[in-house]
Design a protein around this motif. Structure first.
Motif, short mmCIF file in Angstrom:
data_model
loop_
_atom_site.label_atom_id
_atom_site.label_comp_id
_atom_site.label_asym_id
_atom_site.label_seq_id
_atom_site.Cartn_x
_atom_site.Cartn_y
_atom_site.Cartn_z
N PHE A 119 0.78 -1.12 0.00
CA PHE A 119 0.00 0.06 0.09
C PHE A 119 0.97 1.23 -0.01
O PHE A 119 2.03 1.27 0.49
N PRO A 120 0.39 2.37 -0.52
CA PRO A 120 1.43 3.73 -0.87
C PRO A 120 1.31 4.16 0.89
O PRO A 120 0.50 5.09 1.36
N VAL A 121 2.39 3.87 1.51
CA VAL A 121 2.51 4.40 3.02
C VAL A 121 3.70 5.22 2.99
O VAL A 121 4.97 4.68 2.45
N PRO A 122 3.64 6.28 3.48
CA PRO A 122 5.18 7.31 3.57
C PRO A 122 6.14 6.40 4.40
O PRO A 122 5.84 6.04 5.28
N PRO A 123 7.26 6.70 3.87
CA PRO A 123 8.41 5.79 4.59
C PRO A 123 8.93 6.40 5.77
O PRO A 123 8.56 7.47 6.10
N GLY A 124 9.10 5.67 6.69
CA GLY A 124 9.41 6.01 8.17
C GLY A 124 9.89 4.75 9.01
O GLY A 124 10.13 3.66 8.35
N ALA A 143 18.41 10.16 10.28
CA ALA A 143 19.43 10.36 9.01
C ALA A 143 19.32 9.82 8.04
O ALA A 143 19.28 10.22 6.78
N ALA A 144 19.06 8.38 8.36
CA ALA A 144 18.80 7.45 7.30
C ALA A 144 17.72 7.89 6.54
O ALA A 144 17.68 7.46 5.10
N LEU A 145 16.66 8.42 6.90
CA LEU A 145 15.23 8.66 6.50
C LEU A 145 15.52 9.90 5.44
O LEU A 145 14.58 10.02 4.73
N GLY A 146 16.59 10.56 5.65
CA GLY A 146 17.10 11.76 4.63
C GLY A 146 16.79 12.98 5.49
O GLY A 146 16.73 14.05 4.85
N SER A 147 16.28 13.05 6.85
CA SER A 147 16.24 14.21 7.66
C SER A 147 14.96 14.79 6.88
O SER A 147 13.89 14.34 6.39
N GLY A 148 15.04 16.13 7.13
CA GLY A 148 13.59 16.74 6.56
C GLY A 148 12.51 16.58 7.46
O GLY A 148 12.61 16.23 8.60
N ASP A 172 5.15 18.01 10.91
CA ASP A 172 6.05 19.19 10.47
C ASP A 172 7.44 19.35 11.48
O ASP A 172 7.93 20.28 11.74
N VAL A 173 7.60 18.23 11.80
CA VAL A 173 8.68 18.11 12.87
C VAL A 173 10.09 18.10 12.10
O VAL A 173 10.32 17.49 11.10
N ASP A 174 11.15 19.03 12.15
CA ASP A 174 12.16 19.37 11.58
C ASP A 174 13.59 19.10 12.51
O ASP A 174 13.82 20.02 13.38
N GLY A 175 14.65 18.50 12.00
CA GLY A 175 15.84 18.45 12.88
C GLY A 175 15.79 17.23 13.89
O GLY A 175 14.66 16.87 14.72
N ALA A 176 16.73 16.43 14.21
CA ALA A 176 16.84 15.41 15.07
C ALA A 176 16.44 15.89 16.47
O ALA A 176 16.06 15.19 17.43
N ASP A 177 17.04 16.91 16.90
CA ASP A 177 16.57 17.40 18.35
C ASP A 177 15.49 17.43 18.46
O ASP A 177 14.70 17.22 19.60
N ALA A 178 14.46 18.23 17.55
CA ALA A 178 13.06 18.32 17.60
C ALA A 178 12.30 17.00 17.51
O ALA A 178 11.31 16.63 18.16
N VAL A 179 13.06 15.93 16.81
CA VAL A 179 12.46 14.70 16.75
C VAL A 179 12.43 14.09 18.01
O VAL A 179 11.48 13.39 18.65
N ARG A 203 8.11 10.34 6.99
CA ARG A 203 8.36 11.34 6.22
C ARG A 203 6.88 12.07 6.07
O ARG A 203 6.09 11.57 5.69
N MET A 204 7.02 13.55 5.84
CA MET A 204 5.86 14.17 5.91
C MET A 204 5.57 14.39 4.34
O MET A 204 6.38 14.53 3.37
N VAL A 205 4.41 14.15 3.88
CA VAL A 205 3.72 14.26 2.53
C VAL A 205 3.23 15.76 2.53
O VAL A 205 2.37 16.22 3.33
N ASP A 206 3.57 16.42 1.60
CA ASP A 206 3.16 17.83 0.99
C ASP A 206 1.78 17.65 0.43
O ASP A 206 1.42 17.56 -0.67
#
Length: 917
Positions: free
Chosen positions: A45-50, A138-143, A170-177, A215-218
């Motif tokens: 199924f189309p599931v955003p990677p994570g 990091a492996a997910l590509g950050s963002g 819309d969480v951005d950055g490892a610290d924020a995660v 990963r967030m989908v726009d």
């Protein structure tokens, strides 16, 4: 479990798993949300990677004091204080399901929840967990990513926990995660999550929390879809809500989304916005419908799916959970959890009527209770077919709908039994799926021996039924000619029946079980033959009088004839309870005890033998005659008043508050009887004015009605006597099985059937079966709406009609409810909404508003100013008793228990069928 992603050193093996590798994980490791996403991803199924940070990460970060707080929340309810728990005997083997926290006040529970949150937020994230999260991110590509809670008690078949834990977009950055992860952990202890677990009986100590990072989908469009209509229950429809932008606005209710209803199989759009261009195209609706249907087949149950569509037009699924509020399908087997695979194919839609609602019973029936009811009616032998969805008894009406004479009979009889079901009947009769059909002609000699065998079986059943009916005729003749003699005969049978039910002691558990089956098999037919003829004659003579008075008196004028009927065992019981209360009111010590102590406290003192002497002896005498009765008494599994007298003791307390002598139930009953006699004299005189013979015939018919119709409660009274003895014997069997380690509590015996109990006596472990059935029973206990007419595709017919009506523009009526007139007269008073009669308090003159009633409610009627019920028709139990007591009643009033509030002043017009304020 293998770990995936970066940053997993020796300190964090197994902490992080890629969503695409999560399908083989356990619920305890990944939580409901992550596990479902993993299953979707594994099925392409189309599931955003994570990735998923599993529950060991939460366990490692949990501060030491957290377990003590959870233990306090769990321990508060282990004393049986949980509302709705079955007979106070909950098996400890129910795998993590407790009454935890129900004994705490809301403020205390919330205080503990806040302590837990603060402790989690203050605790540091262990280094190994931090490294694993940073590496996977990091492996997910950050963002930008979405960080979502995934609790182990979440997205379950019986409890969705939707929105109970937090998610962050819309969480951005490892610290924020990492900060979002910590906040997700803490959200396991929000007030709402703790309250939800408490309500659903889930242990606070056992629960854990995983975290999904995707990963967030726009999103250009987002929303929610349901693979079954959540309002009507229809399994063949997909409902989609959509809005521009991210889906959180739709989920949270912050926007008014576009609403679509799609026929799942064909993709045909049944409903869409009309006033503005729709958010979704027809192709997008069909794609989403197809994705939802595929997800439903993957999980094997209707799904609540969150989705987004990105700027390129691609649809993504971000969550899928079971829809937990749907009423079970008629083809579901409530005892083993299996459903018929083609229950929603729409090829042969069937219609079912809820028989337990017609009996005034809204709660589920225990599995043993259902099994015994099936044996009493001969299971599915004969013309009537039954189903037990939601642990309630439904009878299939499809053959009647497809038969012309059957339709005519249904149109006449259903309004008498249940006005609300009758109100939706015309729409069903017009439905082409239930149109009249002619049975196919059988060709002789081409089907071997099968057809004659079926014919012989049907003939045998028909002969038995005909024989039973013919056997009643001599007794009916005797009742008509010599009513007093028939009354004495019925009383003698009641006494003999009680003697026949006694099992000589000592007796083994196996002997008790056999005795229970024997008395069921041998007593019911004889009971019906002896107790049914007299009340049948009483109502037949009433019908004859109605015909003789045609053109002379209106049909509703004859209602008064049924007021204050003699020989009604339920009325006699209520009056005896009133006289008991009168006697206790004259004793200062007894009166003080009943006015100061709660029913549960009084019951504990009664069982200990420490009530004031007059109360102890009077209650013991009362229960020796009526202790076999119970609330929801047709369910063999329900505790009898002799076991749990709380309800009766509460009624006595209520009666002691009656200060006005004119409101005394015995005086009201006497006035009702006088009114009935006066009406008979008036009707006889009016008939005699037409002809002397007609007057005499009317007099004879109405006198026989008064003499015999009150016996209508006797068949049920005797049946309940049988059920009570069966209950007592099975409780003893259950106690023996507890000693053997077969089950965890004596009450578990009522969650098994006879064959299973027999296997248990041979040593089989039945705890798993009992635990599953108790979970189902607990879920159904909490259900507020039960479909009275249910289709095999899951449609609640009344809900579907109400939804259709609600969509039509109409002037508001904020001060009026309408239902079925049930007992003439008007009364104005304050509302008292009562959902359960046990422990209920009703001041004299208050308007009793209830979902439905059975005999266990009738003591409340004696102080009620009027009755308003959500269920029922003019011959339902509550309506009949209301007429006998002479109180106004309106039944079949939709949503009465939610529209009307305690203390609200209303006027009940029992002739017009209205409630106004």
């Amino acid at each position: 479990m293998a770990s995936e992603g970066a940053g997993q050193g020796g300190d964090g093996p197994g902490l992080v798993v890629d969503l695409s590798r999560l399908a083989s994980a356990s619920l305890a490791t990944a939580g409901g949300k992550a596990l479902n996403l993993g299953l979707l991803a594994a099925a392409d199924f189309p599931v955003p990677p994570g990735f998923c940070l599993t529950t060991p990460g939460y366990r490692a970060a949990a501060p030491p004091e957290l377990d003590a707080i959870a233990a306090r929340l769990d321990g508060a309810g282990l004393d049986g204080t949980g509302a709705g728990s079955f007979d106070g005997a909950r098996s400890p083997e129910e795998t993590g399901r407790y009454d935890g926290g129900r004994g705490l006040a809301d403020d205390d529970r919330n205080h503990l929840a806040r302590q837990a949150r603060e402790a989690v937020l203050a605790a540091p994230v262990p280094p190994g967990v931090e490294a694993a999260v940073r590496g996977a991110y990091a492996a997910l590509g950050s963002g930008q990513v979405a960080v979502r809670s995934s609790a182990t008690a979440e997205d379950l078949p019986f409890a969705s926990f939707a929105g109970q834990q937090d998610s962050f977009m819309d969480v951005d950055g490892a610290d924020a995660v990492l900060q979002a992860v910590r906040r997700c952990w803490a959200s396991l202890w929000t007030d709402r999550a703790v309250a939800y677990r408490t309500t659903n009986g889930i242990s606070h100590r056992e629960v854990g929390l995983a975290v999904v990072v995707q990963r967030m989908v726009d999103a250009t469009t987002a929303g929610v879809l349901f693979t079954a209509n959540p309002v009507t229950g229809t399994r063949t429809q997909t409902v989609i809500d959509a809005s521009a932008g991210p889906g959180q606005a739709v989920v949270s209710g912050a926007v008014n989304p576009d609403h679509f209803v799609v026929e799942t199989a064909s993709g045909r759009i049944l409903q869409q916005p009309k006033d503005q261009p729709p958010t979704l195209t027809g192709a997008q609706l069909r794609e989403l419908t197809s994705l939802g249907d595929d997800a439903q087949h993957l999980f094997g149950a209707p799904q609540d799916v969150e989705w987004v569509i990105d700027g390129g037009g691609k649809a993504w699924l971000t969550q899928s959970r079971p829809i937990t509020t749907l009423y079970p399908l008629p083809d579901d087997d409530p005892l083993n959890g299996q459903a018929a695979p083609d229950a929603t194919d729409g090829a042969d839609t069937r219609v079912y009527l809820c028989g337990t609602l017609l009996q005034g019973l809204t709660r589920p029936i225990t599995p043993m209770g259902l099994s015994v009811l099936g044996l009493m009616r001969g299971s599915n032998k004969g013309p009537w077919k039954y189903a037990n969805p939601g642990l309630r008894m439904y009878v299939e009406l499809t053959p009647i709908f497809r038969n012309k004479s059957g339709r005519q009979a249904l149109e006449k009889m259903l309004p008498l039994a249940d006005g609300r079901s009758a109100a939706v009947l015309p729409a069903l009769l017009e439905d082409p799926r239930f149109s009249v059909t002619r049975p196919p002609r059988r060709k002789s000699g081409r089907r071997g021996k099968a057809a004659p065998a079926r014919k012989q079986a049907k003939g045998s059943e028909g002969t038995q039924s005909l024989g039973l009916v013919l056997g009643l005729i001599p007794a009916m003749v005797r009742a008509l000619l010599w009513p007093d003699r028939e009354l004495r005969r019925a009383q003698r049978y009641q006494d003999r029946l009680a003697d026949q039910l006694v099992l000589p002691l000592p007796a083994t558990a196996a002997r008790r079980l056999q005795h229970t089956e024997d008395i069921l098999a041998t007593s019911i037919n004889k009971l019906i033959q002896v107790t049914l003829p007299a009340p049948s004659v009483g109502y037949l003579t009433l019908a004859t009088a109605r015909r003789l008075l045609r053109g002379i008196a209106k049909p509703r004028e004859l209602e008064a004839v049924l007021r204050g009927l003699p020989h009604n065992v339920t009325t006699m019981m209520d009056l005896e309870l009133w006289h008991l209360a009168e006697s206790l009111g004259r004793d200062p010590e007894a009166r003080r005890a009943f006015m100061e102590l709660k029913p549960g406290e009084l019951a504990a003192r009664y069982r200990a033998g420490t009530l004031p002497v007059p109360a102890q002896s009077a209650l013991q005498a009362f229960l020796s005659t009526y202790g076999h009765r119970a609330v929801a008494e047709i369910d063999l599994g329900m505790p009898r008043w002799s076991e749990e007298p709380d309800h009766i003791l509460g009624m006595v307390s209520n009666y002691l508050r009656v200060a006005d002598p004119e409101l005394a139930p015995d005086r009201q009953f006497a006035r009702a009887a006088e009114h009935a006699e006066a009406r008979i004299s008036e009707l006889v005189e009016r008939a005699g004015a037409k002809s002397r013979l007609r007057g005499r015939l009317v007099a004879l018919c109405l006198r026989r009605t008064r003499q015999l119709a009150g016996l209508r409660e006797l068949p049920k009274f005797c049946i309940v006597l049988v059920l009570a003895e069966m209950h007592r014997q099975l409780a003893e069997v259950g106690a023996e099985l507890v000693k053997n380690g077969t089950i965890g509590a004596a009450g578990d015996a009522f969650f098994l059937d006879f064959d299973e109990l027999r296997v248990g006596l041979r040593g089989a472990d039945l705890k798993g079966i009992v635990a599953a059935r108790r979970r189902l029973y607990d879920v159904e206990l909490r259900r507020r709406r039960v479909p009275r007419l249910l289709l095999s595709d899951g449609t609640d017919v009344e809900a579907a009609m109400m939804a259709a009506e609600a969509a039509k523009p109409r002037p508001a009526s904020a001060d009026r409810l309408a239902g079925t007139p049930a007992s003439a007269g008007t009364a104005t008073g304050k509302v008292r909404v009562v959902m359960d009669p046990v422990g209920a308090h009703l001041e004299p003159g208050e308007i009793l508003v209830a979902p439905s009633t059975d005999p266990g409610w009738t003591p409340l009627f004696m102080t009620a100013g009027a009755l308003v019920m959500e269920m029922g028709g003019v011959i339902s139990h509550g309506a009949v008793v209301a007429r006998e007591y002479g109180i106004p009643a309106v039944v079949g009033v939709a949503d009465a228990t939610t529209r009307l509030q305690d203390g609200q002043s209303i006027t009940v017009d029992g002739a017009a069928g209205t409630v106004t304020w």
